[in-house]
Design a protein around this motif. Structure first.
Motif, PDB file in Angstrom:
ATOM      1  N   ASP A 126      -3.614  15.765  15.738  1.00 11.60           N
ATOM      2  CA  ASP A 126      -2.683  15.802  14.896  1.00 11.60           C
ATOM      3  C   ASP A 126      -2.589  14.585  13.860  1.00 11.60           C
ATOM      4  OD1 ASP A 126       0.232  16.246  15.647  1.00 11.60           O
ATOM      5  OD2 ASP A 126       0.900  15.409  17.069  1.00 11.60           O
ATOM      6  N   PRO A 127      -3.103  14.762  12.596  1.00 15.39           N
ATOM      7  CA  PRO A 127      -2.066  13.994  11.331  1.00 15.39           C
ATOM      8  C   PRO A 127      -1.032  13.891  11.609  1.00 15.39           C
ATOM      9  CG  PRO A 127      -3.391  16.041  10.666  1.00 15.39           C
ATOM     10  CD  PRO A 127      -3.646  15.991  12.594  1.00 15.39           C
ATOM     11  N   VAL A 128      -0.954  12.424  11.003  1.00 16.76           N
ATOM     12  CA  VAL A 128       0.610  11.774  10.610  1.00 16.76           C
ATOM     13  C   VAL A 128       0.114  12.561   9.084  1.00 16.76           C
ATOM     14  CG1 VAL A 128       1.950  10.333  10.827  1.00 16.76           C
ATOM     15  CG2 VAL A 128       0.391  10.389  12.238  1.00 16.76           C
ATOM     16  N   ARG A 129       1.244  13.288   8.770  1.00 14.31           N
ATOM     17  CA  ARG A 129       1.087  13.269   7.078  1.00 14.31           C
ATOM     18  C   ARG A 129       2.632  12.314   6.408  1.00 14.31           C
ATOM     19  NH1 ARG A 129      -3.449  16.822   5.883  1.00 14.31           N
ATOM     20  NH2 ARG A 129      -3.121  18.086   7.377  1.00 14.31           N
ATOM     21  N   ARG A 130       2.420  12.193   4.859  1.00 14.45           N
ATOM     22  CA  ARG A 130       3.412  11.547   4.273  1.00 14.45           C
ATOM     23  C   ARG A 130       5.076  12.365   3.906  1.00 14.45           C
ATOM     24  NH1 ARG A 130       0.903   9.283  -1.521  1.00 14.45           N
ATOM     25  NH2 ARG A 130      -1.638   8.383  -0.329  1.00 14.45           N
ATOM     26  N   ARG A 131       4.658  13.499   4.242  1.00 13.02           N
ATOM     27  CA  ARG A 131       5.743  14.511   5.009  1.00 13.02           C
ATOM     28  C   ARG A 131       6.619  14.363   6.083  1.00 13.02           C
ATOM     29  NH1 ARG A 131       1.063  17.661   3.997  1.00 13.02           N
ATOM     30  NH2 ARG A 131       1.317  19.349   5.381  1.00 13.02           N
ATOM     31  N   GLY A 132       7.820  14.465   6.357  1.00 11.96           N
ATOM     32  CA  GLY A 132       8.408  14.581   7.883  1.00 11.96           C
ATOM     33  C   GLY A 132       9.370  13.665   7.828  1.00 11.96           C
ATOM     34  N   ALA A 133      10.045  12.493   7.081  1.00 10.27           N
ATOM     35  CA  ALA A 133      10.703  12.114   7.640  1.00 10.27           C
ATOM     36  C   ALA A 133      12.028  12.487   7.068  1.00 10.27           C
ATOM     37  CB  ALA A 133      10.852  10.709   6.278  1.00 10.27           C
ATOM     38  N   GLN A 134      12.640  11.913   8.381  1.00  8.06           N
ATOM     39  CA  GLN A 134      13.731  12.537   8.732  1.00  8.06           C
ATOM     40  C   GLN A 134      15.210  11.292   8.720  1.00  8.06           C
ATOM     41  OE1 GLN A 134      14.568  16.395   9.279  1.00  8.06           O
ATOM     42  NE2 GLN A 134      12.664  16.505   9.019  1.00  8.06           N
ATOM     43  N   PRO A 135      16.453  11.655   7.846  1.00  8.63           N
ATOM     44  CA  PRO A 135      17.438  10.911   7.784  1.00  8.63           C
ATOM     45  C   PRO A 135      17.608  10.697   9.447  1.00  8.63           C
ATOM     46  CG  PRO A 135      18.026  13.062   6.208  1.00  8.63           C
ATOM     47  CD  PRO A 135      16.606  12.988   6.923  1.00  8.63           C
ATOM     48  N   GLY A 136      17.843   9.247   9.527  1.00  9.33           N
ATOM     49  CA  GLY A 136      18.604   8.418  10.886  1.00  9.33           C
ATOM     50  C   GLY A 136      17.407   7.744  11.461  1.00  9.33           C
ATOM     51  N   ASP A 137      15.278   8.386  10.776  1.00  8.91           N
ATOM     52  CA  ASP A 137      14.813   8.304  10.998  1.00  8.91           C
ATOM     53  C   ASP A 137      14.786   6.121  10.547  1.00  8.91           C
ATOM     54  OD1 ASP A 137      13.270   9.823  12.113  1.00  8.91           O
ATOM     55  OD2 ASP A 137      11.625  10.318  10.784  1.00  8.91           O
ATOM     56  N   VAL A 138      13.962   4.837  11.430  1.00  2.47           N
ATOM     57  CA  VAL A 138      13.967   3.961  10.823  1.00  2.47           C
ATOM     58  C   VAL A 138      12.781   3.851   9.975  1.00  2.47           C
ATOM     59  CG1 VAL A 138      15.225   2.562  12.849  1.00  2.47           C
ATOM     60  CG2 VAL A 138      12.803   3.060  12.780  1.00  2.47           C
ATOM     61  N   VAL A 139      12.403   2.808   9.129  1.00  2.00           N
ATOM     62  CA  VAL A 139      11.393   2.617   8.038  1.00  2.00           C
ATOM     63  C   VAL A 139      10.735   0.960   8.325  1.00  2.00           C
ATOM     64  CG1 VAL A 139      10.470   2.578   5.719  1.00  2.00           C
ATOM     65  CG2 VAL A 139      12.591   3.731   6.154  1.00  2.00           C
ATOM     66  N   CYS A 140       9.110   1.339   9.247  1.00  2.00           N
ATOM     67  CA  CYS A 140       8.698   0.761   9.683  1.00  2.00           C
ATOM     68  C   CYS A 140       7.153   0.004   8.889  1.00  2.00           C
ATOM     69  CB  CYS A 140       8.368   0.640  11.135  1.00  2.00           C
ATOM     70  SG  CYS A 140       9.217   0.692  11.888  1.00  2.00           S
ATOM     71  N   VAL A 141       7.120  -1.266   8.761  1.00  2.00           N
ATOM     72  CA  VAL A 141       6.071  -1.751   8.160  1.00  2.00           C
ATOM     73  C   VAL A 141       5.404  -2.688   9.133  1.00  2.00           C
ATOM     74  CG1 VAL A 141       4.933  -3.128   6.420  1.00  2.00           C
ATOM     75  CG2 VAL A 141       6.987  -2.033   5.611  1.00  2.00           C
ATOM     76  N   THR A 142       3.825  -2.568   8.777  1.00  2.00           N
ATOM     77  CA  THR A 142       2.649  -3.333   9.950  1.00  2.00           C
ATOM     78  C   THR A 142       2.257  -4.517   9.167  1.00  2.00           C
ATOM     79  OG1 THR A 142       0.935  -2.135   8.542  1.00  2.00           O
ATOM     80  CG2 THR A 142       1.870  -1.469  10.915  1.00  2.00           C
ATOM     81  N   GLY A 143       2.216  -5.265  10.291  1.00  2.00           N
ATOM     82  CA  GLY A 143       1.913  -6.374   9.856  1.00  2.00           C
ATOM     83  C   GLY A 143       2.545  -7.175   8.551  1.00  2.00           C
ATOM     84  N   THR A 144       2.153  -8.205   7.633  1.00  2.00           N
ATOM     85  CA  THR A 144       3.199  -9.435   6.270  1.00  2.00           C
ATOM     86  C   THR A 144       2.480  -8.227   4.934  1.00  2.00           C
ATOM     87  OG1 THR A 144       0.946 -10.463   6.864  1.00  2.00           O
ATOM     88  CG2 THR A 144       3.332 -10.883   7.940  1.00  2.00           C
ATOM     89  N   LEU A 145       3.090  -8.461   4.237  1.00  2.15           N
ATOM     90  CA  LEU A 145       2.568  -8.261   2.866  1.00  2.15           C
ATOM     91  C   LEU A 145       2.695  -9.063   1.572  1.00  2.15           C
ATOM     92  CD1 LEU A 145       5.621  -5.838   2.721  1.00  2.15           C
ATOM     93  CD2 LEU A 145       3.133  -4.924   3.232  1.00  2.15           C
ATOM     94  N   GLY A 146       1.777  -8.840   0.519  1.00  4.88           N
ATOM     95  CA  GLY A 146       1.810 -10.411  -0.155  1.00  4.88           C
ATOM     96  C   GLY A 146      -0.225 -10.597   0.216  1.00  4.88           C
ATOM     97  N   ARG A 147      -0.013 -10.436   0.922  1.00  7.73           N
ATOM     98  CA  ARG A 147      -2.048 -11.343   0.982  1.00  7.73           C
ATOM     99  C   ARG A 147      -2.740 -10.853  -0.501  1.00  7.73           C
ATOM    100  NH1 ARG A 147      -4.375 -12.158   5.742  1.00  7.73           N
ATOM    101  NH2 ARG A 147      -6.733 -11.823   5.161  1.00  7.73           N
ATOM    102  N   SER A 148      -3.197 -10.148  -0.694  1.00  6.74           N
ATOM    103  CA  SER A 148      -3.971  -9.521  -1.831  1.00  6.74           C
ATOM    104  C   SER A 148      -2.942 -10.077  -3.036  1.00  6.74           C
ATOM    105  CB  SER A 148      -3.594  -8.364  -2.329  1.00  6.74           C
ATOM    106  OG  SER A 148      -4.807  -7.804  -1.059  1.00  6.74           O
ATOM    107  N   ALA A 149      -2.149 -10.161  -3.289  1.00  5.99           N
ATOM    108  CA  ALA A 149      -1.112 -11.213  -4.373  1.00  5.99           C
ATOM    109  C   ALA A 149      -1.766 -12.720  -4.382  1.00  5.99           C
ATOM    110  CB  ALA A 149       0.294 -10.767  -4.268  1.00  5.99           C
ATOM    111  N   ALA A 150      -1.452 -12.816  -3.305  1.00  6.85           N
ATOM    112  CA  ALA A 150      -1.959 -14.450  -2.547  1.00  6.85           C
ATOM    113  C   ALA A 150      -2.941 -14.409  -3.041  1.00  6.85           C
ATOM    114  CB  ALA A 150      -0.923 -14.833  -1.537  1.00  6.85           C
ATOM    115  N   ALA A 151      -4.035 -14.424  -2.498  1.00  7.11           N
ATOM    116  CA  ALA A 151      -5.555 -13.819  -2.946  1.00  7.11           C
ATOM    117  C   ALA A 151      -5.452 -14.166  -4.293  1.00  7.11           C
ATOM    118  CB  ALA A 151      -6.394 -12.985  -2.095  1.00  7.11           C
ATOM    119  N   LEU A 152      -5.621 -13.447  -4.883  1.00  4.72           N
ATOM    120  CA  LEU A 152      -5.570 -13.404  -6.445  1.00  4.72           C
ATOM    121  C   LEU A 152      -5.274 -14.705  -7.134  1.00  4.72           C
ATOM    122  CD1 LEU A 152      -6.114 -11.487  -8.429  1.00  4.72           C
ATOM    123  CD2 LEU A 152      -4.103 -11.135  -9.238  1.00  4.72           C
TER     124      LEU A 152
END
Length: 299
Positions: A126-152
């Motif tokens: 049951d793969p999760v596709r990029r299509r399928g988001a519905q109005p009312g859903d929440v948007v989530c992000v795992t972990g933290t962002l910016g590690r690679s920018a800091a690494a550079l």
């Protein structure tokens, strides 16, 4: 023609294209190519290169909510240095071991620039596709962002100051954990998902296009890695790096709000709600302003 235009062209030719990986009869397949000039800053160890190259493909498997089966890599370089080759294989093997799969080999070739092409296969019914988001859903992000920018930034500081501490910090930040477990936890609930290799802003634009929706994002809810503040002068610069630099390989997903507790109970990876899905006519906004489509692009 840049990478995005080329991908759009191929999407019209190949039925299985358009997501982080192709799915054929439950088999999930993805491949990536990385080059020394564009993907491995001066000072990147071969161990880190092996980890990161295979990890990038593992991240694509995670974005489909799949379980990885095995990884291979084609390793090309001007010469085969014993220590570098072994370090690469050990990095590739260790990132696979981290997520419960196996690095099983690949190919060797001569090339005027260190280049790696990786392939990972996995499985899901049951793969999760990029299509399928519905109005009312929440948007989530795992972990933290910016590690690679800091690494550079640490790579650049190491190369200008000859400071081994910066180099060690840079390599450490460059070795990200592929979010296989989080992808598996999200899979039963997510309505759309992809990884953030092109940056959060661009990923949201790609999800919006695939799902024919919009997003309302709140800047202060975006999880910025502490390492970003080591190399920036303030919150605005940190937010810019965290949302547009890319190469973080976190998961960006939409799901019903009432599924959040189940997902969080199923994984120990942090899951931050950064906004909600809205109608396509309402566009993509961050704190009420239009969210620019900026991020990482090859070519």
């Amino acid at each position: 023609m840049d990478e995005r235009a080329a991908l759009a062209l191929l999407d019209g030719e190949l039925e299985a294209a358009g997501d982080d990986a192709a799915v054929v009869d439950g088999l999930v397949v993805t491949t990536d190519m990385l080059h020394e000039r564009t993907d491995f800053p001066d000072g990147t160890t071969r161990y880190t290169a092996g980890w990161r190259a295979v990890g990038a493909s593992l991240s694509d498997i995670a974005a489909m909510g799949a379980k990885p089966t095995a990884a291979v890599a084609a390793y090309a370089a001007p010469e085969f240095d014993r220590d570098e080759l072994l370090a690469f294989v050990r990095g590739a093997s260790d990132v696979c071991e981290l997520v419960g799969t196996e690095y099983v080999g690949g190919d060797l070739d001569g090339h005027d620039e260190f280049t790696v092409a990786t392939t990972v296969i996995g499985r899901t019914d049951d793969p999760v596709r990029r299509r399928g988001a519905q109005p009312g859903d929440v948007v989530c992000v795992t972990g933290t962002l910016g590690r690679s920018a800091a690494a550079l930034e640490h790579f650049e500081r190491a190369n200008t100051s000859d400071d081994d501490a910066h180099l060690e910090r840079a390599n450490d930040l460059f070795r990200f954990p592929p979010r296989i477990a989080a992808g598996r936890a999200l899979a039963p609930h997510a309505t759309a998902m992809m990884d953030s290799s092109d940056g959060l802003a661009r990923s949201l634009h790609q999800l919006a296009e695939a799902s024919d929706c919009g997003f309302v994002i709140e800047a202060d809810r975006i999880p910025i890695d502490d390492a970003v503040y080591e190399v920036t002068d303030g919150n605005d610069e940190a937010l810019e790096l965290a949302t547009t630099f890319g190469e973080d390989f976190e998961l960006v997903a939409t799901l019903p709000e009432d599924a959040l507790s189940a997902v969080r109970a199923a994984t120990d990876v942090s899951l931050s709600v950064i906004g909600s899905v809205c109608e396509a006519d309402d566009g993509l906004t961050i704190d009420g302003e239009a969210l620019a489509d900026r991020g990482y692009t090859h070519g």
